[in-house]
Enzyme design. Structure first.
Site, short mmCIF file in Angstrom:
data_model
loop_
_atom_site.label_atom_id
_atom_site.label_comp_id
_atom_site.label_asym_id
_atom_site.label_seq_id
_atom_site.Cartn_x
_atom_site.Cartn_y
_atom_site.Cartn_z
N CYS A 25 -3.27 -2.10 -15.46
CA CYS A 25 -3.32 -0.90 -14.63
C CYS A 25 -2.62 -1.13 -13.29
O CYS A 25 -2.74 -0.31 -12.39
CB CYS A 25 -4.76 -0.46 -14.39
SG CYS A 25 -5.80 -1.71 -13.61
N HIS A 81 0.82 -1.21 0.00
CA HIS A 81 0.00 0.00 0.00
C HIS A 81 0.86 1.26 0.00
O HIS A 81 0.66 2.19 -0.79
CB HIS A 81 -0.93 -0.02 1.23
CG HIS A 81 -1.83 1.17 1.33
ND1 HIS A 81 -1.46 2.33 1.99
CD2 HIS A 81 -3.07 1.40 0.85
CE1 HIS A 81 -2.44 3.20 1.91
NE2 HIS A 81 -3.44 2.67 1.24
#
Length: 846
Positions: A801, A425
């Site tokens: 992506c 993250h």
């Protein structure tokens, strides 16, 4: 003059010299000879000859000395295939002995002759005879006295006289340099720089222009550009009565080259030699098709070129030089594109640690997001926001970040985590924000409650202490280290224009906020390939409403809570559509599990209970009920959209109402809606029916027509395998290679950093699959999905992506597989644009 075989050859215009056999220096000298430049007589020894010398097979001294004048003084320089691979240092003044010293004292003066002899004795003793340098450190500054002391020290250390035979001297120098190249340390060092294990070394034996003596004598270097900026500027120094590159360390005695108000110059001292040198260097630029640095010597006013090397440069200068050469028609634009390493553009787009600054390295982690920043340590998002409000830069330190840290990441100038890898993250969001990030710094002890860090050397830093993060190298540095500002200049803009004209695959940006979208526009992204809508819910005013929705007991209550979020989401999407000015915007519907929006500690739960006017026990039970053993594989993505459909319905309405509003003000908007974590056709059918129903309702309410595209984010292996079933229902498939890699390998992308380096070192994986796309395993799933999807729907749009989208190797894979575009973090868009252009140029050339 006799020319010898191809392995020991006099450098002439047509001698059999090649970079691959004799090294770059030998080949460059031949090019200078072909230009009729004043290069001293030079003999080139091939890689094969040098290997034989290292093994004890020495060529005859007569063969080596025959091309030179009997009274010539010689030097030996290394000639490796790539100058970055290093090599042994040059040895000058070979041939100096007692007799030559006496002779030259009468012609150039005793001081100059003694200086030449002394330099050779010291160099030979230390680098050839391998004597202790300390034995020669205390010799007198007077060359005549110093020479006697050095010769005496040599005899004391070796118990024999200094060798007087030039042939013996030359042979010993060649043997020493050949064996130094074969040494273990030298081999490991050059392999670390990318040299193959069998890389060869050539040697050049060159007649010296002495640089010492009567009349104007000296040495120096000249180049026509600034190595830091690439600007057209004569750069270099000259030092009278010197040899080699002494001018670069000559201090106050060194002269400028051209007239300069700061001090004397070579142009004033020897104008003819300066003019000749400038003309020669300019000719080298044109004929060698490169910015070159000329190493020169002046002997009694006469100029000699000893070497020409490619000008050292940073990324900014590399771009400026390539563009300048192309604009001057010296190289074609395609070649200019090929001369810039795409990843080097990171140096231009982000702040960097000043390479001249001292680096006090505290620890190292994974370089997850490039750039550098200095700030005071903070341990929570709240502290980061408070620090920002005071105008104090801060570094956010977390064991690992989650969505609730987004505000703190925005407020900080950099992020440091104990855990995580290239697609954790912190890494993904850091790259998206363009902020330096170092993750997986497991060598540091993180004491989060007591708010201090203990580094491997025992140093302890607490909250408020200053550190510098180098996200380009992965280093954590002590203190406020000097930084260099990014350099996005006209040359970069020009290079990018050329890249866009050459490439044949589109590049979009992953952008979650209007600020991200503005960066994407600045870097000429061709739309947004991934907008992660969950990041819009973590602002304080939205988070409370989101939590109310989570605690709602019925669908009606959830819808009522979401009704409060609808205008906020709509405003977000209107901003994105306006910024992108009609370019495609692909919006991923809500993806994370709901527990990420809830507090995890008692104090946070108590605050939530007060905000919702609920008993603490009810809040605690609800938080516990939403907990999952493995939330990354639990109720998230499309699973949440099906089981709590009100969320996707609210988002679809916000998208369509924003589409109507933005289209009214500017170009028509065609939004792309992406369903995350799909694994079955029926999931797409259920979501598609609800989204279509919302679209119909908005059309009826507004009286406005609009179109949209629905697609799937392929993140599970099953979605790739069943792409043929899914494709007829959608307009596009966008492969989310972060999660797809995670699920294919069965690896947590947040935890793999703990052991991945060892796996790569031991050859389990060639590269970290979260950093470089695994073309064999994950890549095969992409190929299967693409083939089956296009077979079912030929006009299906394909893309990736995940963070691999900005990786040059991944872009090559996508082009080969027929993908339409790649999408990556905004700050990686220029890297992707250049990499895509280079791939297209390379294909055309081949």
């Amino acid at each position: 003059m006799q020319q010898y075989d191809q392995h020991i050859t006099l450098i002439t215009p047509d001698a059999p010299v090649a970079t691959s056999t004799h090294g770059g220096r030998a080949k460059c000298l031949q090019r200078l000879v072909r230009l009729a430049l004043p290069v001293p007589c030079t003999l080139a020894l091939s890689f094969q000859t040098v290997r034989r010398i290292a093994q004890g097979e020495m060529p005859a001294a007569e063969q080596l000395l025959a091309p030179f004048d009997p009274y010539a003084i010689l030097c030996v320089r290394p000639s490796s295939e790539d100058p970055d691979w290093g090599g042994p240092g040059a040895v000058l003044n070979i041939g100096m002995n007692d007799a030559r010293y006496v002779e030259m004292s009468e012609t150039i003066g005793q001081q100059a002759a003694a200086g030449l002899y002394l330099r050779f004795v010291q160099s030979f003793a230390i680098h050839v005879a391998r004597l202790d340098p300390e034995a020669f450190e205390d010799v007198s500054d007077d060359p005549v006295i110093g020479l006697k002391q050095a010769l005496a020290a040599y005899e004391d250390e070796t118990e024999e006289e200094f060798p007087q035979d030039p042939g013996v001297q030359l042979g010993e120098v060649l043997r020493s340099m050949a064996r130094a190249w074969e040494g273990t340390s030298a081999r490991l060092l050059r392999q670390a720089k990318g040299a193959p294990a069998d890389a060869g070394l050539g040697l050049v034996v060159q007649e010296m222009a002495l640089g010492l003596g009567e009349g104007e004598c000296g040495s120096g270097v000249m180049q026509l550009v600034n190595s830091q900026t690439g600007a057209r500027q004569i750069t270099g120094r000259y030092l009278s009565q010197s040899q080699g590159r002494e001018a670069l360390s000559g201090g106050a005695d060194a002269l400028f080259l051209e007239r300069d108000p700061r001090g004397p110059s070579l142009e004033e001292l020897a104008p003819e030699a300066f003019a000749e040198l400038k003309a020669h260097t300019a000719l080298m630029r044109v004929k060698l098709r490169e910015e070159m640095q000329a190493e020169f010597t002046i002997e009694n006013g006469k100029l000699f070129l000893l070497d020409g090397v490619r000008v050292a440069r940073n990324a900014r200068a590399a771009v400026a030089i390539a563009v300048s050469l192309a604009e001057d028609k010296i190289i074609p634009r395609e070649e200019a594109l090929m001369r810039v390493e795409p990843r080097a553009l990171n140096e231009l787009l982000h702040r960097q640690v000043d390479p001249e600054a001292p680096r006090d390295v505290l620890a190292r982690g994974i370089a997850a997001s490039p750039g550098a920043a200095s700030g005071r340590i903070v341990f929570s998002a709240t502290e980061a926001q408070a620090s920002e409000s005071r105008g104090e830069p801060c570094i956010l330190v977390r064991r690992e970040t989650s969505s609730e840290d987004i505000r703190g990441m925005h407020a900080s100038v950099g992020v440091l985590t104990e855990r995580g890898g290239m697609t954790s993250h912190a890494a993904v969001i850091g790259r998206g924000m363009g902020k330096p990030c170092v993750v997986g710094a497991s060598a540091i002890e993180f004491h989060m409650r007591r708010k201090f860090l203990v580094f491997p050397d025992g140093r302890r830093l607490k909250a408020g202490d200053m550190v510098t993060l180098d996200g380009t190298s992965g280093e954590i540095l002590a203190g406020d280290t000097p930084l260099l500002e990014p350099a996005r200049d006209e040359s970069l803009a020009t290079l990018m224009e050329w890249a866009d004209a050459a490439r044949d695959i589109a590049v979009r940006a992953n952008a979650d906020t209007p600020a991200d979208a503005e960066v994407a526009r600045t870097f000429k992204a061709q739309g947004i390939g991934l907008c992660r809508t969950e990041h819009m819910f973590f602002e304080a005013d939205r988070l409370t409403v989101m939590r109310e929705m989570i605690f709602a007991d019925s669908g009606e209550d959830r819808a009522a809570a979401l009704e409060l979020l609808l205008p906020m989401q709509r405003a977000d999407f209107i901003d994105l559509f306006r910024i992108m000015q009609g370019q495609p915007v692909c919006i991923r519907l809500f993806d994370p599990p709901l527990h990420e929006f809830l507090p995890t500690d008692r104090s946070g739960m108590l605050e939530l209970a007060e905000a919702l006017d609920l008993p603490l026990s009810d809040v605690t039970r609800r938080v516990e009920a939403l907990g999952e053993y493995n939330p990354m594989l639990g109720m998230r993505g499309v699973r949440l959209g099906i089981t709590v459909p009100e969320i996707y319905e609210m988002q679809a309405r916000a998208i369509f109402e924003a589409t109507v509003a933005a289209s009214h003000e500017g170009e028509p908007v065609v939004p792309e809606i992406m369903i995350p974590l799909v694994s079955a056709r029926r999931e797409v059918e259920l979501v598609k029916a609800r989204v279509d129903a919302v679209a119909t309702a908005v059309r009826n309410e507004t009286g406005k027509e609009f179109t949209y595209r629905l697609g799937v984010m392929v993140e599970t292996p099953r979605a790739a395998l069943r792409a043929g079933e899914i494709a007829p229902l959608v307009s596009f498939l966008s492969f989310g290679t972060n999660d797809l890699t995670q699920m294919t390998y069965g690896l947590s992308r947040d935890d793999a950093g703990r052991f991945m380096s060892k796996y790569v070192q031991q050859g389990v994986y060639a590269e970290d699959p979260f950093h470089t796309l695994d073309a064999d395993g994950v890549g095969e799933l992409l190929e299967i999905g693409a083939e089956r999807g296009r077979k079912a729907k030929p006009n299906l749009v394909l893309s990736i992506c995940g963070e691999h989208g900005g990786n040059p190797e991944s872009i090559a894979f996508c082009r080969a597989a027929g993908f339409d575009y790649v999408s990556c973090s905004p700050f990686r868009v220029p890297v992707a644009r250049l990499a895509a252009a280079q791939l297209a140029v390379r294909d055309r050339i081949s």
